[in-house]
Enzyme design. Structure first.
Site, PDB file in Angstrom:
ATOM      1  N   GLY A 220       0.896  -1.235   0.186  1.00  0.00           N
ATOM      2  CA  GLY A 220      -0.093   0.098  -0.076  1.00  0.00           C
ATOM      3  C   GLY A 220       1.058   1.325   0.025  1.00  0.00           C
ATOM      4  O   GLY A 220       2.058   1.340   0.068  1.00  0.00           O
ATOM      5  N   HIS A 221       0.194   2.294   0.181  1.00  0.00           N
ATOM      6  CA  HIS A 221       0.786   3.565  -0.129  1.00  0.00           C
ATOM      7  C   HIS A 221       1.494   4.063   1.172  1.00  0.00           C
ATOM      8  O   HIS A 221       1.382   3.728   2.175  1.00  0.00           O
ATOM      9  CB  HIS A 221      -0.258   4.777  -0.649  1.00  0.00           C
ATOM     10  CG  HIS A 221      -1.329   5.086   0.518  1.00  0.00           C
ATOM     11  ND1 HIS A 221      -2.506   4.380   0.135  1.00  0.00           N
ATOM     12  CD2 HIS A 221      -1.243   5.484   1.701  1.00  0.00           C
ATOM     13  CE1 HIS A 221      -3.250   4.839   1.311  1.00  0.00           C
ATOM     14  NE2 HIS A 221      -2.506   5.141   2.201  1.00  0.00           N
ATOM     15  N   ASN A 222       2.624   4.521   0.946  1.00  0.00           N
ATOM     16  CA  ASN A 222       3.544   5.279   2.240  1.00  0.00           C
ATOM     17  C   ASN A 222       4.326   3.972   2.839  1.00  0.00           C
ATOM     18  O   ASN A 222       4.732   4.110   3.958  1.00  0.00           O
ATOM     19  CB  ASN A 222       2.738   5.946   3.127  1.00  0.00           C
ATOM     20  CG  ASN A 222       2.390   7.292   2.523  1.00  0.00           C
ATOM     21  OD1 ASN A 222       1.921   7.480   1.295  1.00  0.00           O
ATOM     22  ND2 ASN A 222       2.044   8.412   3.309  1.00  0.00           N
TER      23      ASN A 222
END
Length: 295
Positions: A220-222
Site C-alpha cells: 500500500g501507499h507510504n
C-alpha cells in the site's frame, strides 16, 4: 549448458569428492538424472540409499555425508544456498538487454546499462531504471518511480499508481486523497508477478535493497520495507506500514495500516497483524499473537 563437476566445486570454493564428470542440468533428489546436479540440505540415511550407484550425479551435501556416498559430491555448510549459486552461475540463461518494440516509454526516462524491458510494458514520465534491471512483459511503471540496479520486475505488475485513500464529504461521498509522492525501489530487488506497489500520498513508498516479493502481493501507499525482507504470495500490506530488515511475511498474511513491524520478525501463514511488533518475534493467528522469539 554443460559444465564439469570440478568447475562447480571451484566456483563454490569447495573440494570435489569423487569423479569429475560432465554436469548437464540441475535436478531434484527424487528425479535424479544422468549428468544432474542435486542437493541435500540435511542428513538422511534414505538419501544415501537413493544416491547409491548414481556415478554420473553430482550432489551438494552436508559434512555428515562425507565418505558415505559413492556418487560425486561437494561438502557444503549450506547445500541449498550453494546449489542456488551454482545454478545461477552455470545454468540460468543470459537475458539479452534491450527494449521491446511494443514497450512504451514516457518523457525524461533514464535507463541504465544492460536493461531489458519486455513486450507491452509501459514506463511513465520521469522514471529512473538502474543498470542491469529486468522488466518483464505487461508491466506498468508510474510517473516519478525510481528503480535501482540489478532488479527484476515480473510480468503484469503495476508500480506507482494511486492507492486506496478516500475521505467522505458532508454528503457521505468518498473524495479521493491525491497521491503526489512516488515509489523508490532499491538495488537487487525482485518484485513478483501481479504485484501492486502503490504510489504514496506525500512521503515515498520505499522497498529496500535485496527485498524479494512473491506473486500476488499488495504493498500500500507510504509503506516502507526494510532491506533483505521477504514477502510471500498473496500478502497484503496496508498503507503507512513500516517493516524492518530481514523480516518474513508469510503467505496470505494481512498487515493493518499505520503499524510497525520490527527487524527479524516472522509473520506466519494467514496471520492478521493489527498491532505493532518489536524486533525478533514469531507471530501467527487472527488477530496475530506473539508465539516466541525468532532466535
Amino acid at each position: 549448458m554443460q559444465v564439469r563437476a570440478k568447475d562447480i566445486a571451484s566456483f563454490l570454493g569447495k573440494e570435489l569428492n569423487g569423479q569429475d564428470h560432465a554436469v548437464i542440468k540441475p535436478c531434484s533428489l527424487d528425479r535424479c538424472c544422468e549428468g544432474g546436479l542435486a542437493f541435500a540440505k540435511k542428513f538422511d540415511e534414505q538419501i544415501i540409499d537413493k544416491l547409491s550407484g548414481k556415478q554420473d550425479l553430482t550432489a551438494i551435501v552436508t559434512k555428515e555425508y562425507k565418505g558415505k556416498l559413492t556418487s560425486t559430491y561437494i561438502i557444503s555448510d549450506n547445500p541449498r544456498l550453494d546449489f542456488a549459486r551454482a545454478v545461477h552461475e552455470f545454468f540460468v540463461p543470459e537475458i539479452v538487454p534491450g527494449i521491446a518494440a511494443s514497450a512504451c516509454l514516457g518523457e525524461n526516462v533514464s535507463i541504465g546499462k544492460n536493461v531489458s524491458i519486455g513486450e507491452y510494458s509501459i514506463i511513465g514520465n520521469n522514471v529512473i531504471i538502474g543498470d542491469s534491471t529486468k522488466i518483464r512483459h505487461h508491466v506498468v511503471i508510474g510517473d516519478n518511480t525510481a528503480i535501482g540496479h540489478d532488479c527484476l520486475i515480473k510480468s503484469n505488475t503495476v508500480i506507482g499508481e494511486e492507492g486506496f485513500g478516500f475521505e467522505r464529504d458532508e454528503q457521505g461521498r468518498p473524495i479521493r486523497i491525491p497521491h503526489l509522492g512516488k515509489v523508490i525501489i532499491g538495488n537487487h530487488v525482485e518484485i513478483g508477478a501481479l504485484n501492486t506497489v502503490v504510489g504514496s500520498t506525500i512521503d515515498n513508498t520505499s522497498v529496500g535493497d535485496y527485498v524479494k516479493t512473491d506473486d500476488h502481493v499488495h504493498i500500500g501507499h507510504n509503506v516502507q520495507i526494510g532491506r533483505r525482507s521477504l514477502v510471500a504470495a498473496c500478502a497484503e500490506i496496508s498503507g503507512s506500514v513500516y517493516i524492518g530488515e530481514m523480516t518474513w511475511l508469510g503467505p496470505n498474511c494481512s498487515v493493518m495500516n499505520g503499524i510497525s513491524i520490527g527487524d527479524d520478525c516472522f509473520i506466519g501463514l494467514g496471520a492478521v497483524v493489527t498491532k505493532s511488533l518489536p524486533d525478533n518475534v514469531v507471530v501467527a493467528g487472527n488477530p496475530a499473537r506473539i508465539l516466541r522469539n525468532n532466535k
